[in-house]
Design a protein around this motif. Sequence first.
Motif, PDB file in Angstrom:
ATOM      1  N   MET A 119      20.377 -52.016-118.482  1.00 42.61           N
ATOM      2  CA  MET A 119      19.233 -51.124-118.626  1.00 42.61           C
ATOM      3  C   MET A 119      19.302 -50.304-119.918  1.00 42.61           C
ATOM      4  O   MET A 119      18.283 -50.041-120.556  1.00 42.61           O
ATOM      5  CB  MET A 119      19.152 -50.174-117.423  1.00 42.61           C
ATOM      6  N   ALA A 120      20.501 -49.883-120.313  1.00 40.65           N
ATOM      7  CA  ALA A 120      20.627 -48.926-121.411  1.00 40.65           C
ATOM      8  C   ALA A 120      20.892 -49.555-122.769  1.00 40.65           C
ATOM      9  O   ALA A 120      20.678 -48.896-123.798  1.00 40.65           O
ATOM     10  CB  ALA A 120      21.742 -47.924-121.094  1.00 40.65           C
ATOM     11  N   ASN A 121      21.351 -50.791-122.824  1.00 37.22           N
ATOM     12  CA  ASN A 121      21.734 -51.389-124.109  1.00 37.22           C
ATOM     13  C   ASN A 121      20.639 -51.316-125.177  1.00 37.22           C
ATOM     14  O   ASN A 121      20.934 -51.047-126.344  1.00 37.22           O
ATOM     15  CB  ASN A 121      22.185 -52.835-123.907  1.00 37.22           C
ATOM     16  N   PRO A 122      19.363 -51.549-124.848  1.00 40.98           N
ATOM     17  CA  PRO A 122      18.341 -51.439-125.896  1.00 40.98           C
ATOM     18  C   PRO A 122      18.266 -50.048-126.532  1.00 40.98           C
ATOM     19  O   PRO A 122      17.907 -49.922-127.705  1.00 40.98           O
ATOM     20  CB  PRO A 122      17.038 -51.781-125.152  1.00 40.98           C
ATOM     21  N   LEU A 123      18.624 -49.009-125.784  1.00 42.73           N
ATOM     22  CA  LEU A 123      18.615 -47.670-126.365  1.00 42.73           C
ATOM     23  C   LEU A 123      19.670 -47.539-127.453  1.00 42.73           C
ATOM     24  O   LEU A 123      19.443 -46.889-128.481  1.00 42.73           O
ATOM     25  CB  LEU A 123      18.857 -46.618-125.282  1.00 42.73           C
ATOM     26  N   TYR A 124      20.839 -48.150-127.235  1.00 40.52           N
ATOM     27  CA  TYR A 124      21.883 -48.105-128.256  1.00 40.52           C
ATOM     28  C   TYR A 124      21.444 -48.866-129.503  1.00 40.52           C
ATOM     29  O   TYR A 124      21.759 -48.462-130.635  1.00 40.52           O
ATOM     30  CB  TYR A 124      23.183 -48.669-127.691  1.00 40.52           C
ATOM     31  N   ARG A 125      20.718 -49.952-129.313  1.00 39.93           N
ATOM     32  CA  ARG A 125      20.212 -50.690-130.473  1.00 39.93           C
ATOM     33  C   ARG A 125      19.126 -49.888-131.199  1.00 39.93           C
ATOM     34  O   ARG A 125      19.040 -49.921-132.427  1.00 39.93           O
ATOM     35  CB  ARG A 125      19.706 -52.063-130.024  1.00 39.93           C
TER      36      ARG A 125
END
Length: 516
Positions: A119-125
């Motif tokens: 769920m959160a990986n796109p935020l880090y990108r």
Amino acid sequence: MSTQPVDSSELWAGFEALDATEAASVPWEEPIPLTARRELPAFPSKVFPAWLGDYVRAVAEETQTPVDMAASLALAVLGTAAGGRAVVHVRGRWREPTNVFVVVALPPGNRKSAVFNLMANPLYRCEALLVSQSAGRIVEAEITAKLAKEVAENAATKAARADADKRDQLVAEAIGLAQAAEAVTVPAKPRLLADDATPEVIASLLAEQGGRLSVMSAEGGIFDIIAGRYSGTPNMEVFLRGQAGDRLRVDRRGREEFIESPALSMGLTVQPSVLEDIGRIKGAGDRGLLARFFYSLPASLVGHRKILPDPIPDQVATTYEETLTALTMSLADWIDPAVLQLSPEAGDVLVAYEKRQEPRLRQRGGDLAHVGNWANKLGGATCRLAGLLHLAEHPTNGHTQPITADTMRAAVKLSDYFTGHALAVFDLMGADHTANRAHTVLELLRTQQWTEVSKRDLMVKLSRSEFPTVADLDPALNLLEDHGYIRCQPVLRTGGRGRPPSPRYLIHPQLSDPAI
């Protein structure tokens, strides 16, 4: 006449075998019900637009976890993208920010980290993309600040060495150059996310990021920090003000900084025991920390999971990442937050919801009275949810159109879901642990359909996180026996050495007969 010596162990075994036979022959009476556990509502994942709802359900399928976990984290992800960058204009002077605090509790072994990362990986990108885009501006500002400081220092040196007739003019020039150098601001490297940082670090990051930050973690260590792991005393001020949007003063690097409208979001996955622990943080209830969270307490799927589940379709994953990136990037540069308006119809839906909720807060007869600190915030919380759902529906132009009645109705469904789970969580925080554990044992007995069982067999089947030792099991068994669900059989002593036999329990036929 000679007599043979009597073996006392055989004599005791005979008596105890007789007692066990008698215990088995005693008719069973109707058991006394334990206090009923709350029926928790299912997460209404259909409230999400297709790009988000499809991904949430696909994550739940691939990881074989309750949809509640991915769906609740989706709200924290949306809050990270929108927090501090969009507000909902409810009515009059009432504006509600769109940052949220979300915590999901599941026992160990429920793949919390896997779901969190998906769920959160796109935020880090997105964060990396923002850093890349700002790199040139930061370098330019750093060089400008360095040169301005050098010019000001040279001017000050020149003024100090000047003759008396020129000194006043050169001093004035040096002062002006020093003020100009001080006014040069070097932008901080963009941050969307923090982890288990101290409150002081979070406050500093909020100041650097213009009051916008999200604490996202697959663990609950942040609660230990809030409770005072390092300071020895609870420190929750930045979390209270950051969630509410109240003005915050930060002392950092020798300067005082004011954050006019901080917007702190949180998205956490924890073990249920952590919820019990945060309920014990001094001041967490009275000061309102507990009242600021959306709680989700899903049922574990462990023991019922598919071995070969369907993977997340590539197109679904790509659409999720692209849409979330578009939403995050479209709002990232907003200095003054975008204002989301309610349509008149959406306002009517909200008013109807508030009228429905108000009697539930009454001290006499209100089912939410005992969680009034939390429930009193539901009107504003529902508006926050409506704002996030609206932005998810319109990821690039949400500020150009009003929140609809359908979106507000969807937000009300979410509020009802979180209300049901919050009641269970607040029960857990102040619960009778013996009753909770007795429920767990009772559910195991129903599932296994045993006619009798040993204490040792129960310990093998039960979770060690809930029953670390036999001493933790004994009070639950005593309660079940008092309520007529089980009967303890006398321990048959062998008279030999070694570990004594494990106590055994007869089980009420209602639990072992599937036809009843």
